[in-house]
Design an enzyme around this catalytic site. Sequence first.
Site, PDB file in Angstrom:
ATOM      1  N   ARG A  42       0.840  -1.196   0.000  1.00 27.87           N
ATOM      2  CA  ARG A  42       0.000   0.000   0.000  1.00 27.87           C
ATOM      3  C   ARG A  42       0.875   1.246   0.000  1.00 27.87           C
ATOM      4  NH1 ARG A  42      -4.173  -1.553   4.945  1.00 27.87           N
ATOM      5  NH2 ARG A  42      -4.848  -3.591   4.131  1.00 27.87           N
ATOM      6  N   ASP A  52       1.216   5.218   0.192  1.00 29.03           N
ATOM      7  CA  ASP A  52       0.407   6.242   0.837  1.00 29.03           C
ATOM      8  C   ASP A  52      -0.046   7.301  -0.156  1.00 29.03           C
ATOM      9  OD1 ASP A  52       0.807   5.081   3.387  1.00 29.03           O
ATOM     10  OD2 ASP A  52       2.739   6.098   3.563  1.00 29.03           O
ATOM     11  N   ARG A  76       9.659   6.940   4.890  1.00 31.26           N
ATOM     12  CA  ARG A  76       9.524   8.379   5.073  1.00 31.26           C
ATOM     13  C   ARG A  76       9.997   8.818   6.457  1.00 31.26           C
ATOM     14  NH1 ARG A  76       3.419   9.436   3.742  1.00 31.26           N
ATOM     15  NH2 ARG A  76       3.990  11.556   4.403  1.00 31.26           N
TER      16      ARG A  76
END
Length: 260
Positions: A51, A53, A213
């Site tokens: 997934r 973001d 991140r």
Amino acid sequence: MRNIKLTLSYDGTDFSGWQSQSQGERTVQSTLADAIERFTGERPSVRGSGRTDSGVHALAQVASFMTVSKHAAEVFERALNAMLPPDLRVRKAEDVPTSFDAQNSAKQKKYSYMIANTPVLSPFMRRYCWHMPQGLDPGAMAEAASSLEGELDFRCFMAAGSSVKTTVRELIRLEVSAAGHARFLGLELKLDGAGKFIRIDAVGTGFLRHMVRNIAGTLVEVGKGALTPSYMAELIAAGDRDMAGPTAPAEGLFLVSVEY
């Protein structure tokens, strides 16, 4: 029943991430499923390798779905690209064994995070990198990154509210490189004066939510001099998200490849 594997590229700027959402937000998964349904008449269960973001890009995301359609794989590629919006492309469609699952069959992934460390950012780069006008020390960032390689508990880099069985992951490679120019999205980009591109490459067997991140945000703190490279070992040992740096903006992150 056939299993079709798709290799995808997308500009994540205007997508609310990969995962379909209950409020009808524009996501990669739902947009792709809509196009497949229009072409085959079947509503597929589309599986992605992971997934991404909201705002995160992909050079080679992988998806798979089951179908009874008799169309050749290359016909899927042409038809879906005719139906999909321009910020989502099928790079390749191919038949794979029914045992293949885009998520569970993945062995490792590569992400890259791009930082433009320059006083003035070109407007043409704003969607694809983190603009950091303050001077950074890529050498210190690289030293800090090297201490995060291996099989470690990365809970300090996991987003709050995540639910996983274990926070142990293996980072096979975490490298920081810097240059005044970069080959990027098929273009040769150059920064004026003392500006430089800093790229963080992360290769691992799996990643926690926001892990890359959060690592990038922490490495930038090291680059600023706010944290020392040796702090990484203390951070891993503490396992405390509040001790790490901020979450880097989504626009600088790219899913580069998935290996099976």
